[in-house]
Design a protein around this motif. Structure first.
Motif, PDB file in Angstrom:
ATOM      1  N   GLY A 490     -20.552  31.325 -34.224  1.00 38.92           N
ATOM      2  CA  GLY A 490     -21.306  30.599 -33.339  1.00 38.92           C
ATOM      3  C   GLY A 490     -20.869  28.887 -34.019  1.00 38.92           C
ATOM      4  N   HIS A 491     -20.404  28.643 -34.979  1.00 39.80           N
ATOM      5  CA  HIS A 491     -20.326  27.432 -35.427  1.00 39.80           C
ATOM      6  C   HIS A 491     -18.897  26.605 -34.833  1.00 39.80           C
ATOM      7  CE1 HIS A 491     -22.852  27.810 -39.411  1.00 39.80           C
ATOM      8  NE2 HIS A 491     -23.324  28.400 -38.621  1.00 39.80           N
ATOM      9  N   LEU A 492     -18.987  25.401 -34.833  1.00 41.03           N
ATOM     10  CA  LEU A 492     -17.958  24.846 -34.052  1.00 41.03           C
ATOM     11  C   LEU A 492     -17.073  23.927 -35.168  1.00 41.03           C
ATOM     12  CD1 LEU A 492     -16.995  23.694 -30.995  1.00 41.03           C
ATOM     13  CD2 LEU A 492     -18.347  21.772 -31.536  1.00 41.03           C
ATOM     14  N   THR A 493     -15.844  23.945 -35.188  1.00 39.60           N
ATOM     15  CA  THR A 493     -14.921  23.223 -35.884  1.00 39.60           C
ATOM     16  C   THR A 493     -14.149  22.247 -34.887  1.00 39.60           C
ATOM     17  OG1 THR A 493     -14.364  25.163 -37.356  1.00 39.60           O
ATOM     18  CG2 THR A 493     -12.576  23.176 -37.188  1.00 39.60           C
ATOM     19  N   VAL A 494     -14.443  20.929 -35.047  1.00 41.58           N
ATOM     20  CA  VAL A 494     -13.823  19.934 -34.522  1.00 41.58           C
ATOM     21  C   VAL A 494     -12.614  19.158 -35.147  1.00 41.58           C
ATOM     22  CG1 VAL A 494     -14.037  17.528 -33.339  1.00 41.58           C
ATOM     23  CG2 VAL A 494     -15.706  19.408 -33.208  1.00 41.58           C
ATOM     24  N   THR A 495     -11.414  19.214 -34.814  1.00 45.26           N
ATOM     25  CA  THR A 495     -10.338  18.554 -35.530  1.00 45.26           C
ATOM     26  C   THR A 495      -9.834  17.336 -34.733  1.00 45.26           C
ATOM     27  OG1 THR A 495      -9.550  20.959 -35.894  1.00 45.26           O
ATOM     28  CG2 THR A 495      -7.968  19.070 -36.292  1.00 45.26           C
ATOM     29  N   THR A 496      -9.696  16.194 -35.770  1.00 47.43           N
ATOM     30  CA  THR A 496      -9.678  14.820 -35.176  1.00 47.43           C
ATOM     31  C   THR A 496      -8.426  14.294 -35.606  1.00 47.43           C
ATOM     32  OG1 THR A 496     -10.626  12.567 -34.885  1.00 47.43           O
ATOM     33  CG2 THR A 496     -11.123  13.915 -37.027  1.00 47.43           C
ATOM     34  N   ALA A 497      -7.821  13.349 -34.862  1.00 49.35           N
ATOM     35  CA  ALA A 497      -6.438  12.633 -35.226  1.00 49.35           C
ATOM     36  C   ALA A 497      -6.920  11.434 -36.179  1.00 49.35           C
ATOM     37  CB  ALA A 497      -5.637  11.944 -33.947  1.00 49.35           C
ATOM     38  N   GLN A 498      -8.009  11.186 -36.352  1.00 52.49           N
ATOM     39  CA  GLN A 498      -8.532  10.015 -37.285  1.00 52.49           C
ATOM     40  C   GLN A 498      -8.383  10.440 -38.740  1.00 52.49           C
ATOM     41  OE1 GLN A 498     -10.061   7.028 -36.333  1.00 52.49           O
ATOM     42  NE2 GLN A 498      -9.063   7.694 -34.367  1.00 52.49           N
ATOM     43  N   ALA A 499      -8.160   9.447 -39.544  1.00 56.38           N
ATOM     44  CA  ALA A 499      -8.021   9.434 -40.901  1.00 56.38           C
ATOM     45  C   ALA A 499      -8.963   8.513 -41.598  1.00 56.38           C
ATOM     46  CB  ALA A 499      -6.601   9.109 -41.453  1.00 56.38           C
ATOM     47  N   PRO A 500     -10.400   8.989 -41.754  1.00 55.89           N
ATOM     48  CA  PRO A 500     -11.276   8.162 -42.164  1.00 55.89           C
ATOM     49  C   PRO A 500     -11.132   7.856 -43.610  1.00 55.89           C
ATOM     50  CG  PRO A 500     -12.058  10.431 -41.815  1.00 55.89           C
ATOM     51  CD  PRO A 500     -10.985  10.245 -41.032  1.00 55.89           C
ATOM     52  N   HIS A 501     -11.751   6.666 -43.875  1.00 58.94           N
ATOM     53  CA  HIS A 501     -11.662   6.137 -45.509  1.00 58.94           C
ATOM     54  C   HIS A 501     -12.912   5.462 -45.759  1.00 58.94           C
ATOM     55  CE1 HIS A 501      -9.175   3.808 -42.641  1.00 58.94           C
ATOM     56  NE2 HIS A 501      -9.922   2.841 -42.846  1.00 58.94           N
TER      57      HIS A 501
END
Length: 775
Positions: A490-501
């Motif tokens: 029931g947990h959620l994984t979000v995969t983003t195109a961002q590369a935060p710094h």
């Protein structure tokens, strides 16, 4: 969202950053923390002269030193990597061709000539110091004036001059605008500045000779863009190149694009069959990495006696240094500055000219708010207009600024102005600054011999801008993608195109997703920075696109998963999905808190019920395109006091009134604003990446390159406005506005304190301020 206000709303809350637990406790994973089996260490031999032909590179002694595995020069890289150039061709742009390591010439102090690879860093540094390079010196091209001089040598033998690009454009009726108008002129020449990220550049190349796969761990803002560049230059199939970005300690634009050192490291690993690590030291970063700003803008403004600006005639000259930072062509900055030149003001005509030159300096790179010269020059110009016409600078702004009633409309350069609150921000800033009371206090202070001043700066920031912004610049803004997957628990994984710094994306994207899904924040994990896992984005993190584009993509992907969950739960519970909601990780009938089913049970049922070989269906991919509006902006107000004996400028008060739409996390937003202003204060008062007339770099340490400390950065007061939402994704970027607006606010305050004296160069060091006081 989803037509119903979520019961658990994390958006709008200053929740603690989820990144901080690992970063602040020393559990972050930066490049220099990483140790791979059999890893080697690399250092670069760099040019000590600005311009010269390479006669010889004597590496024999270095190759025989203890611990040294290899010393590679441009000769060893031949056949291993293609020469570098702008791809694809850009119209009207000269395309210098160069190699990862300098071969025939060196073109700036810090130009990489060789790479030493050894068992340890110290051994590599000792061997580097044993390498002798013989140069045939050439006359340096140390400035735009030098580059314009045909008597000076060309940096590239295959290009006829040091002029790399020129452009001339007109918007509106410029001739009519200037006919019969008063003309106010200004030339603005800010200094070069360094990015100064906390973590310098670096990478680890790990080539597997058995599989042919290359993994590159990199301090980059654009993992997919870097992968694309490496694949092409190394002739390495794209499916065998993987870029992984661990924690990154700041970038500000410096870690965008393909670096020459990246290519050399990957070639070294491929040749040696072992991982090769390079971490840049601070002197190397200051000298050899990219710099920014230093554009020269000459502006003539056609104005009426009441301060109405009828048109602008602008010429920009840009020094891009020795090599372009790929994939950015030398022409990349001009269209952005040109498009943004009129800012938050209704100015109906613009004549534009832009020339770009190569010089013997470090490369020009993007830096937080790359187009900031337009705000610096325009806001100084507005104050100049007021002084020459005997008007109040606030009144000149009031006469020209966009009001809500005028919108939607279009800038003369094309982009749609909609949803900005420039007029309200200006009035509120003046109110908070106590304009009338300050002027009375200023007059009294002058009688006492004290110099105090108040300056304003109004701006808009494309964050990411309206859909027709990039077409106005003859370029395109790619959409943003995100994946969402509900796990079996029931947990959620979000995969983003961002590369935060450092911006807090793991927190803000989780807030958006948790709010939409109806689950606790700690049940969301955000994945980023791995080209094998993340959606493709050639940009990554940059251009103030994360708040709107990345958050919007995460919201839409999560919403799609949520709809699937409700459909499955409706089937299990024999109730219409439209009559269900998810609250606190429980799927329940609306209005019946006790009749729910844990989200984990629904997810588990879906996973176990899936036929063999088929997916459970609890995942989604979404694409976010630019919505209407897309502007951030506001007004900064700065109060200063100048010591007439020392020239020291003290910022006594600094306030911001801004609109970035709905705030996902107010603490993060205000942190971004304050951090940007700190950099802007440094640009205004301290920082200078200075070269001499022979193109020798004079600011390679923090003894010579001054950055602001807590003693120079004032307490910053922030007030948020929030206009009407033009789209359900009403979050807009805010990361660049502080750096854009702060330098002109400080400049105008100093000029005001000195009685309106023209200031056209930065930084305003004590020595420079004393010169202005003395006239």
């Amino acid at each position: 969202m989803s037509g119903v206000a979520p019961a658990q709303r994390f958006v709008g809350q200053s929740v603690r950053r989820v990144e901080d637990r690992r970063i602040l406790t020393g559990r972050g994973r930066y490049i220099d923390d990483m140790q791979l089996p059999k890893m080697l260490h690399a250092v670069f031999v760099r040019s000590s002269v600005a311009h010269g032909r390479i006669v010889s590179v004597d590496v024999d002694a270095a190759r025989s030193m203890p611990g040294v595995v290899a010393v590679l020069t441009a000769l060893e890289l031949e056949g291993q990597a293609y020469p570098l150039s702008i791809q694809p061709d850009v119209p009207n742009v000269e395309r210098p061709v160069f190699t990862a390591l300098a071969s025939d010439k060196v073109r700036y102090v810090g130009d990489p000539i060789a790479v030493v690879v050894a068992e340890g860093r110290y051994a590599a540094e000792d061997a580097r110091d044993a390498i002798v390079v013989d140069y045939d010196p050439l006359e340096a091209v140390a400035s735009i004036e030098h580059a314009e001089n045909p008597e000076r040598p060309n940096l590239f033998d295959d290009i006829p001059s040091n002029l790399l690009y020129s452009e001339h454009r007109e918007f509106g009726d410029v001739e009519a605008a200037f006919e019969g108008a008063r003309v106010v002129k200004l030339t603005m020449r800010p200094q070069r500045v360094a990015h100064v990220p906390m973590e310098c550049r670096g990478g680890i190349a790990d080539y597997n000779s058995g599989s042919g796969d290359l993994i590159y761990y990199a301090t980059t803002q654009s993992p997919h863009g870097l992968k694309l560049g490496l694949s092409g230059v190394l002739a390495q199939p794209a499916e065998q190149v993987r870029v992984i970005t661990p924690d990154v300690g700041g970038a500000f634009g410096q870690k965008a694009g393909l670096q020459r050192e990246d290519v050399a490291l990957c070639v070294a690993s491929r040749m040696l069959g072992r991982p090769v690590k390079w971490v840049e030291d601070r002197v190397e970063n200051m000298t050899s990495a990219s710099h920014a700003r230093s554009e020269i803008l000459e502006i003539s403004a056609a104005v009426d006696d009441d301060g109405t600006i009828r048109g602008l005639d602008v010429t920009m000259r840009l020094d891009v240094g020795a090599y372009p930072v790929l994939p950015f062509p030398p022409s990349f900055l001009g269209p952005i500055v040109r498009t943004m030149m009129t800012g938050p003001y209704h100015i109906p005509a613009l004549r534009w000219a832009n020339t770009v030159y190569a010089t013997n300096k470090a490369s020009y790179g993007t830096y937080r708010g790359p187009w900031a010269i337009e705000t610096l020059a325009r806001e100084a110009l507005v104050d100049r207009i007021a002084r020459e016409l005997g008007l109040d600078p606030l009144d000149v702004r009031r006469r020209n600024v966009y009001t809500v009633e005028e919108q939607p409309t279009e800038m003369v350069t094309g982009p749609t102005i909609e949803g900005i609150r420039a007029s309200e921000a200006l009035e509120r800033a003046a109110e908070l600054a106590g304009e009338r009371d300050f002027r009375a206090a200023q007059a009294k202070a002058r009688e006492e011999g004290r110099l105090i001043g108040l300056g304003y700066s109004s701006y808009i920031e494309p964050a990411p801008g309206p859909p027709n912004l990039f077409p106005s610049m003859e370029s395109g803004l790619p959409p943003e993608r995100a994946y969402a997957r509900l796990e079996i628990d029931g947990h959620l994984t979000v995969t983003t195109a961002q590369a935060p710094h450092g911006q807090g994306h793991e927190t803000t994207l989780a807030q958006v997703a948790a709010t939409e899904m109806g689950i606790p924040l700690e049940h969301v994990r955000v994945i980023h920075g791995d080209t094998q896992l993340t959606p493709f984005s050639v940009i990554g993190t940059g251009g103030s696109r994360a708040a709107t584009m990345a958050s919007g993509a995460a919201l839409l992907a999560t919403r799609s998963v949520k709809e699937k969950v409700l459909e499955i739960a409706g089937h299990i519970m024999e109730i219409s999905p439209s009559d269900l909601e998810i609250v606190d990780a429980t799927v329940r009938p609306k209005g019946d808190p006790a009749g729910g089913m844990p989200l984990a049970n629904v997810a588990g049922a879906a996973y176990f019920a899936a036929p063999p070989g088929e997916d459970a269906g609890l995942r989604s991919s979404s694409v976010m395109h630019e919505p209407p509006g897309g502007w951030s902006g506001g007004t900064h107000a700065c109060q200063v006091e100048i010591d007439p004996q020392t020239g020291v400028v003290e910022i006594t008060r600094y306030l911001v009134v801004e609109d970035c739409g709905e705030l996902i996390n107010p603490a993060i937003v205000e942190g971004q604003i304050r951090g940007g202003i700190a950099q802007g204060v440094g640009i205004a008062l301290l920082e200078n990446a200075l070269y001499d007339e022979e193109a020798n770099f004079l600011a390679g340490t923090f003894m010579d390159y001054l950055v602001p400390t807590v003693m120079e950065v004032p307490r910053i007061e922030i007030e948020h406005l929030e206009g009407d939402a033009l789209h359900e994704v009403n979050y807009r970027g805010v990361g660049e506005g502080g750096t854009i607006a702060a330098p002109p606010a400080v400049l105008n305050a100093v000029a005001d304190a000195l009685g309106g004296v023209p200031i056209t160069t930065l930084p305003m060091t004590p020595e420079r301020v004393l010169e202005l006081i003395d006239g």
